[in-house]
Structure formats: C-alpha cells, structure tokens
Design a protein around this motif. Sequence first.
Motif, PDB file in Angstrom:
ATOM      1  N   ARG A  50      43.857  28.730  46.412  1.00  0.00           N
ATOM      2  CA  ARG A  50      42.675  29.244  45.713  1.00  0.00           C
ATOM      3  C   ARG A  50      41.462  29.249  46.649  1.00  0.00           C
ATOM      4  NH1 ARG A  50      40.761  30.703  40.413  1.00  0.00           N
ATOM      5  NH2 ARG A  50      38.657  31.341  40.860  1.00  0.00           N
ATOM      6  N   LEU A  51      41.304  28.203  47.426  1.00  0.00           N
ATOM      7  CA  LEU A  51      40.197  28.143  48.385  1.00  0.00           C
ATOM      8  C   LEU A  51      40.308  29.275  49.403  1.00  0.00           C
ATOM      9  CD1 LEU A  51      37.712  26.746  49.616  1.00  0.00           C
ATOM     10  CD2 LEU A  51      39.311  25.279  50.887  1.00  0.00           C
ATOM     11  N   VAL A  52      41.506  29.541  49.885  1.00  0.00           N
ATOM     12  CA  VAL A  52      41.690  30.635  50.840  1.00  0.00           C
ATOM     13  C   VAL A  52      41.315  31.960  50.184  1.00  0.00           C
ATOM     14  CG1 VAL A  52      43.386  31.926  52.208  1.00  0.00           C
ATOM     15  CG2 VAL A  52      43.385  29.422  52.259  1.00  0.00           C
ATOM     16  N   TRP A  53      41.774  32.213  48.976  1.00  0.00           N
ATOM     17  CA  TRP A  53      41.415  33.449  48.276  1.00  0.00           C
ATOM     18  C   TRP A  53      39.895  33.579  48.178  1.00  0.00           C
ATOM     19  CZ3 TRP A  53      44.223  35.882  43.611  1.00  0.00           C
ATOM     20  CH2 TRP A  53      45.578  36.065  43.895  1.00  0.00           C
ATOM     21  N   ASP A  54      39.237  32.517  47.740  1.00  0.00           N
ATOM     22  CA  ASP A  54      37.778  32.553  47.573  1.00  0.00           C
ATOM     23  C   ASP A  54      37.066  32.782  48.907  1.00  0.00           C
ATOM     24  OD1 ASP A  54      37.917  32.103  44.814  1.00  0.00           O
ATOM     25  OD2 ASP A  54      37.717  29.928  45.027  1.00  0.00           O
ATOM     26  N   THR A  55      37.597  32.202  49.969  1.00  0.00           N
ATOM     27  CA  THR A  55      36.974  32.279  51.282  1.00  0.00           C
ATOM     28  C   THR A  55      37.124  33.652  51.922  1.00  0.00           C
ATOM     29  OG1 THR A  55      37.397  29.924  51.653  1.00  0.00           O
ATOM     30  CG2 THR A  55      36.920  31.242  53.584  1.00  0.00           C
ATOM     31  N   VAL A  56      38.320  34.210  51.885  1.00  0.00           N
ATOM     32  CA  VAL A  56      38.557  35.463  52.608  1.00  0.00           C
ATOM     33  C   VAL A  56      38.170  36.707  51.813  1.00  0.00           C
ATOM     34  CG1 VAL A  56      40.356  34.399  54.015  1.00  0.00           C
ATOM     35  CG2 VAL A  56      41.007  35.722  51.994  1.00  0.00           C
ATOM     36  N   SER A  57      37.955  36.553  50.523  1.00  0.00           N
ATOM     37  CA  SER A  57      37.533  37.679  49.692  1.00  0.00           C
ATOM     38  C   SER A  57      36.347  37.246  48.828  1.00  0.00           C
ATOM     39  CB  SER A  57      38.691  38.156  48.812  1.00  0.00           C
ATOM     40  OG  SER A  57      39.726  38.685  49.600  1.00  0.00           O
ATOM     41  N   PRO A  58      35.205  36.963  49.471  1.00  0.00           N
ATOM     42  CA  PRO A  58      34.081  36.379  48.741  1.00  0.00           C
ATOM     43  C   PRO A  58      33.469  37.268  47.660  1.00  0.00           C
ATOM     44  CG  PRO A  58      33.403  37.035  50.945  1.00  0.00           C
ATOM     45  CD  PRO A  58      34.892  37.210  50.874  1.00  0.00           C
ATOM     46  N   THR A  59      33.708  38.551  47.695  1.00  0.00           N
ATOM     47  CA  THR A  59      33.128  39.428  46.676  1.00  0.00           C
ATOM     48  C   THR A  59      34.128  39.821  45.592  1.00  0.00           C
ATOM     49  OG1 THR A  59      33.637  41.425  47.949  1.00  0.00           O
ATOM     50  CG2 THR A  59      31.495  40.394  48.337  1.00  0.00           C
ATOM     51  N   TRP A  60      35.364  39.352  45.700  1.00  0.00           N
ATOM     52  CA  TRP A  60      36.375  39.686  44.703  1.00  0.00           C
ATOM     53  C   TRP A  60      36.136  38.830  43.469  1.00  0.00           C
ATOM     54  CZ3 TRP A  60      42.281  38.412  45.133  1.00  0.00           C
ATOM     55  CH2 TRP A  60      42.970  39.049  44.095  1.00  0.00           C
ATOM     56  N   GLY A 154      36.471  42.446  50.807  1.00  0.00           N
ATOM     57  CA  GLY A 154      36.982  41.368  51.637  1.00  0.00           C
ATOM     58  C   GLY A 154      38.416  41.619  52.072  1.00  0.00           C
ATOM     59  N   HIS A 155      39.124  40.564  52.380  1.00  0.00           N
ATOM     60  CA  HIS A 155      40.448  40.644  52.989  1.00  0.00           C
ATOM     61  C   HIS A 155      41.525  41.225  52.072  1.00  0.00           C
ATOM     62  CE1 HIS A 155      43.620  39.618  55.767  1.00  0.00           C
ATOM     63  NE2 HIS A 155      44.233  38.885  54.862  1.00  0.00           N
ATOM     64  N   ASN A 156      41.432  41.006  50.788  1.00  0.00           N
ATOM     65  CA  ASN A 156      42.498  41.414  49.868  1.00  0.00           C
ATOM     66  C   ASN A 156      42.221  42.821  49.351  1.00  0.00           C
ATOM     67  OD1 ASN A 156      44.770  41.319  48.317  1.00  0.00           O
ATOM     68  ND2 ASN A 156      44.207  39.484  47.216  1.00  0.00           N
ATOM     69  N   LEU A 157      42.225  43.750  50.253  1.00  0.00           N
ATOM     70  CA  LEU A 157      41.797  45.115  49.986  1.00  0.00           C
ATOM     71  C   LEU A 157      42.496  45.790  48.805  1.00  0.00           C
ATOM     72  CD1 LEU A 157      40.844  47.535  52.777  1.00  0.00           C
ATOM     73  CD2 LEU A 157      41.997  48.356  50.754  1.00  0.00           C
ATOM     74  N   PRO A 158      43.818  45.743  48.657  1.00  0.00           N
ATOM     75  CA  PRO A 158      44.442  46.444  47.525  1.00  0.00           C
ATOM     76  C   PRO A 158      43.981  45.925  46.157  1.00  0.00           C
ATOM     77  CG  PRO A 158      46.090  45.865  49.152  1.00  0.00           C
ATOM     78  CD  PRO A 158      44.825  45.165  49.553  1.00  0.00           C
ATOM     79  N   GLN A 159      43.653  44.636  46.069  1.00  0.00           N
ATOM     80  CA  GLN A 159      43.200  44.090  44.796  1.00  0.00           C
ATOM     81  C   GLN A 159      41.697  44.285  44.605  1.00  0.00           C
ATOM     82  OE1 GLN A 159      45.527  42.525  46.705  1.00  0.00           O
ATOM     83  NE2 GLN A 159      47.154  42.981  45.274  1.00  0.00           N
ATOM     84  N   GLU A 160      40.933  44.239  45.671  1.00  0.00           N
ATOM     85  CA  GLU A 160      39.484  44.369  45.566  1.00  0.00           C
ATOM     86  C   GLU A 160      39.036  45.814  45.423  1.00  0.00           C
ATOM     87  OE1 GLU A 160      37.090  41.685  48.167  1.00  0.00           O
ATOM     88  OE2 GLU A 160      39.078  41.200  48.977  1.00  0.00           O
ATOM     89  N   ALA A 161      39.789  46.727  45.993  1.00  0.00           N
ATOM     90  CA  ALA A 161      39.443  48.150  45.932  1.00  0.00           C
ATOM     91  C   ALA A 161      40.701  48.968  45.616  1.00  0.00           C
ATOM     92  CB  ALA A 161      38.829  48.595  47.253  1.00  0.00           C
ATOM     93  N   PRO A 162      41.311  48.721  44.445  1.00  0.00           N
ATOM     94  CA  PRO A 162      42.587  49.381  44.151  1.00  0.00           C
ATOM     95  C   PRO A 162      42.503  50.907  44.112  1.00  0.00           C
ATOM     96  CG  PRO A 162      41.733  48.267  42.195  1.00  0.00           C
ATOM     97  CD  PRO A 162      40.865  47.859  43.347  1.00  0.00           C
ATOM     98  N   THR A 163      41.396  51.440  43.643  1.00  0.00           N
ATOM     99  CA  THR A 163      41.271  52.899  43.568  1.00  0.00           C
ATOM    100  C   THR A 163      41.199  53.500  44.969  1.00  0.00           C
ATOM    101  OG1 THR A 163      40.168  52.717  41.423  1.00  0.00           O
ATOM    102  CG2 THR A 163      39.903  54.799  42.618  1.00  0.00           C
ATOM    103  N   ALA A 164      40.381  52.923  45.836  1.00  0.00           N
ATOM    104  CA  ALA A 164      40.264  53.434  47.207  1.00  0.00           C
ATOM    105  C   ALA A 164      41.581  53.269  47.963  1.00  0.00           C
ATOM    106  CB  ALA A 164      39.135  52.718  47.942  1.00  0.00           C
TER     107      ALA A 164
END
Length: 175
Positions: A50-60, A154-164
């Motif tokens: 969870r910490l890694v998710w929060d750290t690498v995708s701070p705007t998700w 952030g890092h998790n692009l498919p989840q943070e910007a699924p439409t793009a």
Amino acid sequence: MSGYVITNLEANLEPLPPKAEYAWWYQYYFATERGLKAMEDKSKRHDLTRLVWDTVSPTWDFDDATFDRTAAAFDNPDYAAIVIHNYRWRLSLADGERRYDGLEKRLADRPVIKVPTITLDAERDPFTAPPGDGSSYRNMFTGPYEHRTLAGIGHNLPQEAPTAFAQAVVDVDHL
C-alpha cells in the motif's frame, strides 16, 4: 509505457542520480533479509505494498476497496518469492532463469521495435520523471511512432488514466 523498457542488467549496476535512486527505495529494501521478511509477513506485505502504491502514484485517488481487491493476489503462496527474486535479479543479486539466457542475450543487444508504437510518459511517474518527449529512445522504434505525455499521472498509468491508455491501444492500430 515509459518508452523503450528492457531490463539491462549491466546498466543496472551503475548508480543513478540520487533523486532517481530514492524512488527505488523498496527495490533496495527487497535486496535485504529485512525486506524478504517483510514480504513474507502478510500484514507487513499488505502495508508495504500500500505504501508503494501511495508513493509511486501520488495523484491516484483509489479507495481501500480498490486496493483490497488487488491485495487478494498478494496472498498467493509464491507472491513474496517472485517479487523478491525479480528485484534481486534486476540488481544482479540473483540468477535469472537459465532457460531464458538466449532471449536475455537478444534483448541485451537492444533490438529495435518495428511494429507501430505509441509510447506513454506519465508526468508524475517517479521512475521516469521528469517526463520527456520520447526523443531519448525514439531511434529504438523504426515503425510508425507517436509519443504522448500524460499530465498529472503517476506510475500506475493504466489505472490512473484508463481512458488515455485505452485510446492509445485503439489509436496504435491506425498508425
């Protein structure tokens, strides 16, 4: 995503600028026995991931339910061993699968990609920041090519910007 990404074990032996190394803190943690123990402990593994998710995708802006759906996969009995081995292999601290040595050698030769390609660069990805225009790896793609930078992602692009992300998959078919 992130351009031309093929693990280069030789290059991974060289230090990066300190800010880039900082983003990989958990990779170095996993190289230690403490990191292994944390990954083997289910509650620590959950909190660490969870910490890694929060750290690498701070705007998700994901909720606990979204994380918990994915976290169910962390209970796989092989999960900790696979994760630890992957990160240790990247640092040349563990051997790869010998049956893939031939493929690894071919990839180490940095082959060009000949198929139509759209690369996506996430502006807030700590592993590729600052975002570029794709020019640093453009010569690795000899087919039709386009580069897109996604602002605020952030890092998790498919989840943070699924439409793009999905649009790039659709658009590459028309290059």
